[in-house]
Design an enzyme around this catalytic site. Structure first.
Site, mmCIF file in Angstrom:
data_model
loop_
_atom_site.group_PDB
_atom_site.id
_atom_site.type_symbol
_atom_site.label_atom_id
_atom_site.label_comp_id
_atom_site.label_asym_id
_atom_site.label_seq_id
_atom_site.Cartn_x
_atom_site.Cartn_y
_atom_site.Cartn_z
ATOM 1 N N HIS A 125 -0.820 -2.478 -4.366
ATOM 2 C CA HIS A 125 -0.102 -3.156 -5.442
ATOM 3 C C HIS A 125 -0.127 -2.346 -6.739
ATOM 4 O O HIS A 125 -0.218 -2.882 -7.833
ATOM 5 C CB HIS A 125 -0.644 -4.558 -5.672
ATOM 6 C CG HIS A 125 -0.552 -5.463 -4.472
ATOM 7 N ND1 HIS A 125 0.544 -5.485 -3.629
ATOM 8 C CD2 HIS A 125 -1.420 -6.375 -3.966
ATOM 9 C CE1 HIS A 125 0.343 -6.378 -2.667
ATOM 10 N NE2 HIS A 125 -0.842 -6.929 -2.847
ATOM 11 N N GLU A 135 5.096 -12.314 1.726
ATOM 12 C CA GLU A 135 5.542 -11.430 0.651
ATOM 13 C C GLU A 135 6.764 -10.621 1.088
ATOM 14 O O GLU A 135 6.622 -9.588 1.747
ATOM 15 C CB GLU A 135 4.409 -10.472 0.270
ATOM 16 C CG GLU A 135 3.095 -11.146 -0.083
ATOM 17 C CD GLU A 135 1.932 -10.176 0.012
ATOM 18 O OE1 GLU A 135 1.950 -9.152 -0.702
ATOM 19 O OE2 GLU A 135 1.023 -10.431 0.824
ATOM 20 N N HIS A 153 3.477 -12.846 -5.145
ATOM 21 C CA HIS A 153 2.242 -12.908 -4.359
ATOM 22 C C HIS A 153 1.637 -14.312 -4.383
ATOM 23 O O HIS A 153 0.423 -14.472 -4.548
ATOM 24 C CB HIS A 153 1.234 -11.885 -4.900
ATOM 25 C CG HIS A 153 0.249 -11.401 -3.887
ATOM 26 N ND1 HIS A 153 -0.849 -12.132 -3.503
ATOM 27 C CD2 HIS A 153 0.190 -10.249 -3.166
ATOM 28 C CE1 HIS A 153 -1.556 -11.458 -2.622
ATOM 29 N NE2 HIS A 153 -0.938 -10.298 -2.390
ATOM 30 N N ARG A 174 0.806 -1.218 0.000
ATOM 31 C CA ARG A 174 0.000 0.000 0.000
ATOM 32 C C ARG A 174 0.838 1.266 0.000
ATOM 33 O O ARG A 174 1.904 1.327 0.617
ATOM 34 C CB ARG A 174 -0.938 0.004 1.206
ATOM 35 C CG ARG A 174 -2.009 -1.076 1.142
ATOM 36 C CD ARG A 174 -2.839 -1.120 2.415
ATOM 37 N NE ARG A 174 -3.947 -2.070 2.269
ATOM 38 C CZ ARG A 174 -3.846 -3.378 2.528
ATOM 39 N NH1 ARG A 174 -2.695 -3.882 2.941
ATOM 40 N NH2 ARG A 174 -4.887 -4.173 2.359
#
Length: 353
Positions: free
Chosen positions: A102, A310, A172, A77
């Site tokens: 993203h 991630e 991801h 973000r």
């Protein structure tokens, strides 16, 4: 203002590319350079796909679940969908309330990547993201190489730019080590993250800019334990994330590839050692997975039917001077090396030895 883009990728043909090296097999897509299938043996030698994906390839267009895709050019973000470089404000596409997640609609997960090289066990993808797309400055040339090795899948990102910009690339993949089609949740998976701090978030999941010690909290995964043990604890951060959806600050120096997490499924004996050169890792426990389109094996995933680990720069780093910088300048090369290393274990002690 950022260039206006549709939420749905238009045109193009989604192609599958397969690579294999015993005992592993992977299937990749040119859309999003996504990992759709990764077959890994269990303690008895039986292989199963351990990553989530869609059964129908067309479902990969425009759906915000990012199954197995590259998240970029800035993963995670950006608060207020804006940041400044050298005194110039850049407004990027918002797609998560007022924030960018993203990199907004048609991020790297919704781009057709060029297959530059392909052999039996590896494939290299390339992508040019033009200056101004989704509001990001600079023509960004990105390469991504997948390579099956004797103990798993290595992933290498590089990127260059012709203007100062920000870059934060990650993979991801959603994992379920019991098998994508097992129907089991990941709550009984055991997890270890070598992180003594995390970055707490506000109500919109943007980091506050500070750090929180994990000791004595549900975020202390330094000693391995089941993910479901504390996920329902009375904790404001868990309430905001509807579970875990937080960045952990990996202990020690970054820049060299090292272990950032270990995940173990006691039922099958599969162990995943996640490696990365990045300073943080986002744990997302699939809190919003329910009621999606059929998965690769034909079933409908339930909430917490998979989890993401991630590795990346911290969320909202461009707006947080105290976080590691995501800046990339002309003449420099961005690099992120990561890997999914697999093994099997008979016991918890062996898995986390």
């Amino acid at each position: 203002m950022p260039r206006q883009v549709s939420w749905l990728v238009e045109g193009g043909t989604i192609e599958t590319i397969e690579i294999a090296r015993e005992p592993y097999r992977a299937q990749l897509l040119n859309l999003g350079a996504a990992l759709r299938i990764l077959e890994v043996p269990d303690r008895d030698g039986a292989a199963a796909n351990v990553v989530l994906g869609y059964r129908d390839l067309e479902e990969y267009r425009g759906h915000p679940r990012f199954y197995g895709a590259v998240a970029g050019r800035y993963a995670n973000r950006i608060g207020g969908a804006r940041f400044s470089l050298d005194g110039v404000e850049h407004r990027v596409a918002a797609n998560n309330g007022a924030n960018s997640l993203h990199s907004g609609p048609l991020g790297f997960d919704q781009q057709y990547w060029t297959i530059e090289r392909h052999d039996a066990a590896s494939v290299t993808f390339g992508l040019l993201s033009p200056d101004g797309f989704n509001g990001f400055p600079g023509n960004l040339h990105t390469q991504l190489r997948y390579a099956l090795e004797e103990d798993g899948l290595a992933i290498a990102f590089t990127a260059t730019t012709d203007r100062p910009t920000i870059v934060n690339l990650t993979h991801h993949a959603y994992f379920n080590l019991a098998g994508e089609a097992s129907g089991r949740s990941i709550l009984d998976h055991m997890l270890q993250i070598p992180a003594s701090r995390m970055t707490p978030v506000d109500a919109t999941l943007i980091p506050t800019g500070g750090y929180r010690e994990v000791v004595g909290t549900p975020f202390d995964f330094r000693t391995p334990h089941a993910i479901g043990r504390d996920i329902g604890a009375e904790d404001e951060q868990l309430r905001l994330g509807h579970g875990y959806d937080h960045n952990f600050v990996i202990d020690g120096d970054f820049g060299k590839r090292r272990r950032v997490a270990t995940l173990f499924d006691p039922g099958t004996g599969r162990v995943l050692d996640m490696e990365s050169t990045e300073p943080g890792v986002q744990l997302y426990t699939g809190n919003h997975l329910a009621n999606g389109a059929p998965g690769t094996g034909g079933g409908i995933y339930a909430a917490r039917g998979g989890l993401c680990l991630e590795p990346q720069k911290f969320p909202d780093s461009p707006n947080k001077p105290g976080f590691p910088s995501a800046r990339l300048d002309p003449g420099a090369t961005y690099r992120h090396d990561m890997a999914f290393r697999f093994r099997v274990a008979a016991t918890v002690k062996e898995a986390f030895a």
